[in-house]
Design an enzyme around this catalytic site. Structure first.
Site, short mmCIF file in Angstrom:
data_model
loop_
_atom_site.label_atom_id
_atom_site.label_comp_id
_atom_site.label_asym_id
_atom_site.label_seq_id
_atom_site.Cartn_x
_atom_site.Cartn_y
_atom_site.Cartn_z
N GLU A 49 5.62 -9.89 4.06
CA GLU A 49 4.37 -9.69 4.81
C GLU A 49 3.18 -10.35 4.11
O GLU A 49 2.26 -10.84 4.76
CB GLU A 49 4.13 -8.18 5.01
CG GLU A 49 5.12 -7.61 6.03
CD GLU A 49 5.08 -6.09 6.14
OE1 GLU A 49 5.18 -5.44 5.07
OE2 GLU A 49 4.93 -5.59 7.25
N GLU B 72 12.92 -2.71 5.80
CA GLU B 72 12.31 -1.38 5.83
C GLU B 72 13.13 -0.37 6.60
O GLU B 72 13.22 0.80 6.23
CB GLU B 72 10.90 -1.46 6.43
CG GLU B 72 9.85 -2.11 5.53
CD GLU B 72 9.77 -3.62 5.71
OE1 GLU B 72 10.73 -4.23 6.24
OE2 GLU B 72 8.74 -4.19 5.30
C1 3H9 Z 1 8.02 -2.11 2.25
O1 3H9 Z 1 7.90 -3.19 1.77
C2 3H9 Z 1 7.02 -1.50 3.20
C3 3H9 Z 1 6.01 -2.50 3.72
O2 3H9 Z 1 6.48 -3.10 4.90
C4 3H9 Z 1 4.73 -1.82 4.08
C5 3H9 Z 1 3.97 -1.13 2.99
C6 3H9 Z 1 2.66 -0.59 3.47
N1 3H9 Z 1 10.16 -0.73 -5.36
O3 3H9 Z 1 18.50 -3.53 -6.74
P1 3H9 Z 1 18.37 -3.87 -8.15
C7 3H9 Z 1 14.05 -1.50 -8.63
S1 3H9 Z 1 9.34 -1.12 1.88
C8 3H9 Z 1 10.38 -0.18 -6.56
O4 3H9 Z 1 19.26 -3.20 -9.13
P2 3H9 Z 1 19.20 -6.55 -7.54
C9 3H9 Z 1 15.43 -0.87 -8.55
O5 3H9 Z 1 15.36 0.52 -8.35
C10 3H9 Z 1 10.24 -2.03 0.67
N2 3H9 Z 1 11.47 -0.47 -7.31
O6 3H9 Z 1 18.42 -5.45 -8.39
C11 3H9 Z 1 16.00 -1.23 -9.90
O7 3H9 Z 1 15.46 -0.32 -10.86
P3 3H9 Z 1 16.34 0.13 -12.13
C12 3H9 Z 1 11.04 -3.12 1.28
C13 3H9 Z 1 12.35 -1.35 -6.82
O8 3H9 Z 1 18.91 -7.85 -8.20
C14 3H9 Z 1 15.39 -2.61 -10.18
O9 3H9 Z 1 14.25 -2.72 -9.32
N3 3H9 Z 1 11.86 -3.76 0.26
C15 3H9 Z 1 12.17 -1.94 -5.57
O10 3H9 Z 1 20.60 -6.12 -7.32
C16 3H9 Z 1 16.34 -3.74 -9.86
O11 3H9 Z 1 16.83 -3.58 -8.53
C17 3H9 Z 1 13.09 -3.32 -0.02
O12 3H9 Z 1 13.60 -2.39 0.56
C18 3H9 Z 1 11.01 -1.61 -4.82
N4 3H9 Z 1 10.76 -2.15 -3.62
O13 3H9 Z 1 18.50 -6.55 -6.10
C19 3H9 Z 1 13.81 -4.09 -1.09
N5 3H9 Z 1 13.21 -2.77 -5.33
O14 3H9 Z 1 16.63 -1.15 -12.87
C20 3H9 Z 1 14.56 -3.16 -1.98
C21 3H9 Z 1 14.00 -2.69 -6.40
O15 3H9 Z 1 15.44 1.08 -12.84
N6 3H9 Z 1 15.17 -3.86 -3.10
N7 3H9 Z 1 13.50 -1.83 -7.30
O16 3H9 Z 1 17.57 0.77 -11.55
C22 3H9 Z 1 16.33 -4.55 -2.98
O17 3H9 Z 1 16.90 -4.73 -1.93
C23 3H9 Z 1 16.93 -5.08 -4.25
O18 3H9 Z 1 16.38 -4.36 -5.32
C24 3H9 Z 1 16.68 -6.60 -4.51
C25 3H9 Z 1 17.17 -6.95 -5.94
C26 3H9 Z 1 17.46 -7.42 -3.47
C27 3H9 Z 1 15.22 -6.95 -4.43
#
Ligand code: 3H9
Length: 697
Positions: free
Chosen positions: A109, A129
């Site tokens: 976004e 999301e």
């Molecule tokens: C959103 O964006 C809403 C908006 O539209 C509007 C807002 C107003 N936040 O998965 P990994 C942490 S909603 C905080 O193991 P990978 C995760 O817990 C969001 N922390 O790595 C982990 O911590 P730890 C939409 C986050 O390489 C560490 O980062 N976005 C977030 O296998 C490493 O993550 C999503 O839903 C976060 N957003 O995969 C994306 N994301 O090391 C969610 C990750 O302490 N994330 N962490 O266990 C993912 O899909 C995967 O993490 C990603 C990396 C593909 C990015």
């Protein structure tokens, strides 16, 4: 230091170009300090006119992966992302965004509100999301339709799928695709914008082309596929508003986003997201895993072949061992068919399949496993056979090889004691079909070495599965709990509900299939064999739950594979088996039960309370490390509705006091089955939740 004071955004002026870099490891989430940093940078550059173009990029392995999920549920900290992005879109100095890694959710976004977008090869973009119970809440539902059309917005935001850079370019969500390091590409992109090679424009000034047919189709799809979920419906509502003025559309999107933020579904789905990562936090995490390249699998049945397929798909070499040549051939044929399925589903190319098959060897002698790094035994669930195999493995396998059993309930310590190296023995419990199901229970024996446990977790990761640590007991985490609560479904039927009513009530709760349909699918003969095996050890006080199922099996009706079970399966049609109703009547008469009626709510309450009770005991006994480990087992291996977060997350929404009250009420009918776990009683007294226990409380 307060969160908002962290410096995670820096500006560097190079000639007429302002490079604004986001650096918030590990995934550059849009935490409050990142939002403030971007806001300040854009405002300062505009105020000082210090550059003619702003290029926003990120350091580290990925561009912004979205909003900071850990902030959800906490008091809002300005600037809110939608406000920041509206401001950025109004910037007089154009903003070009350079994206690498994964630009997801709020990260995408940010890019959509910029004035041009340049992707770096390997980039994947997405709006995930909906997978955490939300919808794009910072303009995604308004700006994707303007740049790429309503169908693309619906597809991306309802599936949550990641779109590869080339596809994104074709959709109009990227303006260019480059190769190189983010800062280098950012500098070039800035120059290209100054030279007019990259056109900059404001997304909010583009009109969305209406597409009522696509919206209608999406509404129908969501009603069919996600009847229990709130956020997909609200997402469509917001996208539908993108044909009007953007200020109105953004208001509708914001309201829908805030409503979803408040739902238990959002809390459940985010619990699942973090839970899947939390389970890797094990006492052995500092141990160094052993190298695993060559794997031996013993047993070419459905399970062994599935495990072998999974290993091959992760680039491991596999030696499959069966007792006889024809069984070996059948095993290899199943593996080939599994891989072929991968090709048909577009997961593998024909070349990849051939390379994997070239890594597969068959043998009929355990001596063929002398050089493998890991053996996974997947033969019949009989202790004597397993003991014999492990004695032979001890003699044959090289020093340091890991000896694993895929048993679903047998005692790993007893198996390990057969060998001179119990420290190398571990349980690796896969779920069928093993090349598809995500769960791997890693069962740690009394003497299992820490590096062998760490190797189990490294293997799970390599196989793209979720490893959960379990202690030794009959059935470990999942099957032990299943063995307990599945009796509730039988008791409900014996006492007055129909199998279909039980199935319908639990499907409405969110399970993909009710327990009787699952039984028919898995084969009712499996439970029948288990009941016969355990008959001698059944307590005299226990109310027998298998009476109806035994009678169904005695008729040779084992479920789908025989065309009849609780249901009759007739050329795609499925209806309750009328003979089963008669059997139930007879069994009730025999047991002297006067049938009574149950509401759907009562059915769900009893079933879930039984599940939670045994899950609590599994935590109490230390079989699961934490409540969240039980949740992840059920979410990834037992079809538990993800939006409910798992049995113990769901338990917290009911509260320990109410659960104790329920168990004590049910115990008036059956005091043997319904017993309050000590841990739950203490929680009821102290007000503690399972989540408090997850957090170390
Ligand atoms: C959103 O964006 C809403 C908006 O539209 C509007 C807002 C107003 N936040 O998965 P990994 C942490 S909603 C905080 O193991 P990978 C995760 O817990 C969001 N922390 O790595 C982990 O911590 P730890 C939409 C986050 O390489 C560490 O980062 N976005 C977030 O296998 C490493 O993550 C999503 O839903 C976060 N957003 O995969 C994306 N994301 O090391 C969610 C990750 O302490 N994330 N962490 O266990 C993912 O899909 C995967 O993490 C990603 C990396 C593909 C990015």
């Amino acid at each position: 230091m307060q969160d908002q004071d962290i410096i995670s955004v820096t500006t560097e002026i190079v000639g007429d170009i302002a490079l604004v870099c986001v650096d918030n490891p590990p995934v550059n989430a849009l935490s409050v300090h990142v939002r403030r940093g971007i806001q300040d940078a854009v405002a300062e550059i505009n105020a000082a006119q210090s550059a003619k173009v702003i290029v926003l990029y990120a350091a580290g392995r990925t561009f912004i992966a979205g909003a900071d999920i850990t902030e959800f549920g906490k008091p809002p900290m300005p600037p809110a992302l939608p406000d920041l992005l509206n401001e950025m879109e109004q910037s007089k100095i154009p903003v070009v965004c350079v994206l690498h890694g994964t630009a997801l959710g709020g990260g995408l976004e940010v890019a959509l509100a910029s004035h041009a977008r340049v992707g770096i090869k390997g980039l994947r973009i997405g709006l995930p999301e909906v997978l955490i119970g939300l919808l794009p809440g910072a303009g995604g539902t308004q700006r994707v339709p303007r740049l790429a059309g309503i169908p693309v917005a619906l597809d991306m935001s309802l599936s949550g799928r990641q779109v590869a850079a080339k596809e994104a370019l074709g959709m109009g969500l990227l303006d260019a695709l480059e190769d190189g390091e983010p800062r280098d590409v950012a500098l070039r992109a800035g120059q290209d914008a100054l030279d007019g090679k990259i056109k900059t424009r404001r997304t909010d000034l583009i009109d969305t082309t209406p597409d009522d047919a696509a919206l209608e189709e999406a509404r129908k799809m969501v009603a069919r596929k996600f009847p229990n979920l709130v956020s997909p419906q609200r997402c469509i509502e917001a996208i539908a508003a993108s044909t009007g003025p953007i200020s109105e559309g953004l208001k509708i999107e914001r309201k829908a986003f805030m409503d979803c933020l408040d739902t238990p579904q959002r809390a459940g789905l985010i619990h699942a997201f973090f839970g899947e990562r939390a389970v890797a936090n094990i006492p052995e995490k500092k141990a160094t895993p052993r190298d695993i390249n060559a794997v031996g699998v013993i047993g070419g049945g459905t399970m062994g072949s599935g495990i072998a397929t999974s290993a091959l798909m992760s680039g491991l070499s596999v030696t499959l061992v069966e007792v006889k040549e024809d069984a070996l051939e059948r095993g290899i044929a199943t593996i080939t068919k599994n891989l072929e399925g991968g090709v048909k589903r577009g997961k593998l190319s024909a070349d990849q399949r051939d390379q994997m098959l070239a890594q597969l060897t068959g043998a009929t002698d355990l001596a063929a496993l002398s050089d493998v790094d890991l053996v996974i035994e997947a033969v019949f669930e009989q202790m004597e056979i397993k003991k014999e195999i492990f004695t032979k493995l001890d003699a044959v396998c090289k020093k340091g090889a890991i000896l694993a059993s895929n048993t679903s309930y047998l005692d790993i310590n007893e198996i390990a004691a057969q060998t001179s190296r119990p420290e190398d023995v571990i349980g690796l419990h896969f779920f069928s079909p093993a090349h598809i199901m995500k769960l791997l229970e890693i069962v740690v024996g009394e003497k299992t070495a820490p590096e062998v446990v760490a190797s189990g977790f490294a293997l799970a990761k390599r196989l793209k599965k979720i490893g959960v640590r379990a202690g030794v007991c009959d059935g470990f985490i999942g099957n032990r709990i299943l063995g307990h609560y599945s009796k509730t479904a039988s008791y409900l039927v014996l006492d007055g509900a129909t199998p279909q009513q039980v199935d319908d009530a639990l499907e409405a709760f969110g399970f993909a299939m009710g327990p009787h349909k699952v039984g028919d699918l898995a084969g009712l003969d499996i439970g029948w064999m288990t009941r016969k095996r355990k008959a001698a050890t059944r307590s005299a006080e226990e109310r027998y739950a298998g009476a109806v199922a035994d009678r169904i099996c005695e008729n040779g009706w084992y479920g789908r594979k025989t065309g009849r079970g609780y249901y009759v399966y007739d050329e795609g049609d499925m209806h309750p088996n009328p003979e089963v109703a008669k059997i139930i009547d007879e069994e009730r008469a025999e047991a002297g039960v006067t049938p009574r009626s149950f509401t759907d709510e009562e059915i769900v309450d009893r079933y879930m309370t039984a599940m939670i009770s045994e899950a609590a005991r599994v935590v109490e006994d230390g079989i699961a490390l934490r409540p969240v480990d039980v949740d992840v087992v059920f979410l990834s291996g037992y079809g538990f509705p993800r939006f409910r977060g798992g049995p113990l997350h769901y338990a917290d929404t009911i509260g320990a006091k109410e659960l104790v009250r329920r168990i004590e009420t049910y115990a008036k009918e059956d005091a043997h089955y319904w017993q309050v776990p000590e841990i739950l009683r203490k929680m009821a007294e102290t007000g503690k939740s399972f989540d408090d226990i997850n957090k170390g409380g």
